[in-house]
Design an enzyme around this catalytic site. Structure first.
Site, PDB file in Angstrom:
ATOM      1  N   ILE A  39     -19.535  29.806 -16.796  1.00 41.18           N
ATOM      2  CA  ILE A  39     -20.536  29.015 -16.088  1.00 41.18           C
ATOM      3  C   ILE A  39     -21.789  29.769 -15.680  1.00 41.18           C
ATOM      4  CG2 ILE A  39     -18.845  27.372 -15.237  1.00 41.18           C
ATOM      5  CD1 ILE A  39     -18.893  28.893 -12.574  1.00 41.18           C
ATOM      6  N   ASP A  40     -21.761  31.106 -15.713  1.00 44.92           N
ATOM      7  CA  ASP A  40     -22.906  31.838 -15.179  1.00 44.92           C
ATOM      8  C   ASP A  40     -23.734  32.620 -16.201  1.00 44.92           C
ATOM      9  OD1 ASP A  40     -24.381  32.040 -12.896  1.00 44.92           O
ATOM     10  OD2 ASP A  40     -23.329  33.761 -12.076  1.00 44.92           O
ATOM     11  N   PRO A  41     -23.214  32.939 -17.387  1.00 48.33           N
ATOM     12  CA  PRO A  41     -24.054  33.639 -18.369  1.00 48.33           C
ATOM     13  C   PRO A  41     -25.239  32.777 -18.803  1.00 48.33           C
ATOM     14  CG  PRO A  41     -21.748  33.868 -18.944  1.00 48.33           C
ATOM     15  CD  PRO A  41     -21.822  32.848 -17.850  1.00 48.33           C
ATOM     16  N   ARG A  64     -25.091  27.442 -17.470  1.00 49.08           N
ATOM     17  CA  ARG A  64     -26.522  27.721 -17.633  1.00 49.08           C
ATOM     18  C   ARG A  64     -26.967  27.464 -19.071  1.00 49.08           C
ATOM     19  NH1 ARG A  64     -28.379  29.980 -13.030  1.00 49.08           N
ATOM     20  NH2 ARG A  64     -26.913  31.111 -11.729  1.00 49.08           N
ATOM     21  N   TYR A 107     -22.220  24.833 -10.095  1.00 50.19           N
ATOM     22  CA  TYR A 107     -20.841  25.276  -9.863  1.00 50.19           C
ATOM     23  C   TYR A 107     -20.512  25.429  -8.380  1.00 50.19           C
ATOM     24  CZ  TYR A 107     -22.824  30.079  -9.645  1.00 50.19           C
ATOM     25  OH  TYR A 107     -23.555  31.202  -9.341  1.00 50.19           O
TER      26      TYR A 107
END
Length: 201
Positions: A39-41, A64, A107
């Site tokens: 969820i964060d890269p 992202r 998120y």
């Protein structure tokens, strides 16, 4: 989720193998994750999409992507898709069901429901109806961007969800608005769109 910043295909493969072997050794085969959570890269390579499919994940969650694509997907109810990271792999096991976290929540906790650190967000006997109504209104706004009736609603955020007792005590109060809590899964259909592209910027 392995590092997606600047690794080679071999590094991602080795990292994934090590993680899955650790889970199997420590918790058994039944604990093997079925959902890939990335969820964060900032963007996802075709290699990573193919790896998730090869490791037999049922479902892939990303956070992202380009903000314009995310807004367009929300407006057209295409937050869920089948990602085909290799155009030469049509009809093979390289496809993977994928969901994009929506722009309303990303998120983090639903707005106004971050139970850690702010007791004003807590649900009590005196405000349970108002809080359940507020949660239901948020879910209706969120559902407007999805074609299925199963919504992924994260509870937590960076450096949060460290006090399980608070979160698990509060969530049943929300469930009075007929919310079911369960692990992520995907209910796809023949109408699920296909995204054929090597990268997801």
């Amino acid at each position: 989720m392995p590092d997606e910043g600047a690794p080679s295909y071999q590094d991602m493969l080795a990292n994934m193998q090590k993680g899955l072997r650790y889970i199997q050794r420590e918790f058994g085969q039944d604990a093997r994750p079925r959902v890939a959570w990335s969820i964060d890269p900032f963007g996802h390579s075709s290699s990573y999409g193919i790896l998730n499919a090869m490791f037999d994940f049922d479902f892939f969650v990303v956070g992202r992507i380009d903000f314009q694509e995310k807004a367009a997907r929300f407006a057209t109810k295409t937050m869920e898709t089948v990602w085909r990271p290799s155009r030469s792999a049509e009809g093979t096991s390289r496809d993977i069901m994928t969901a994009v976290l929506d722009p309303l929540q990303f998120y983090s906790y639903p707005p106004g429901f971050a139970f850690e650190g702010d007791t004003k967000t807590w649900i009590t006997d005196s405000n349970v109806k108002d809080r359940a109504d507020a949660f239901a209104q948020f879910i209706k706004k969120k559902a407007a961007g999805f074609a299925t009736n199963s919504l992924l609603v994260p509870f937590g955020s960076d450096f949060q969800f460290t006090k399980a007792s608070i979160n698990y005590y509060q969530r049943p109060s929300i469930s009075k608005s007929k919310v079911k809590f369960k692990t992520p899964h995907f209910q796809g259909s023949l109408k699920t769109p296909i995204r054929s592209d090597k990268i997801w910027p």
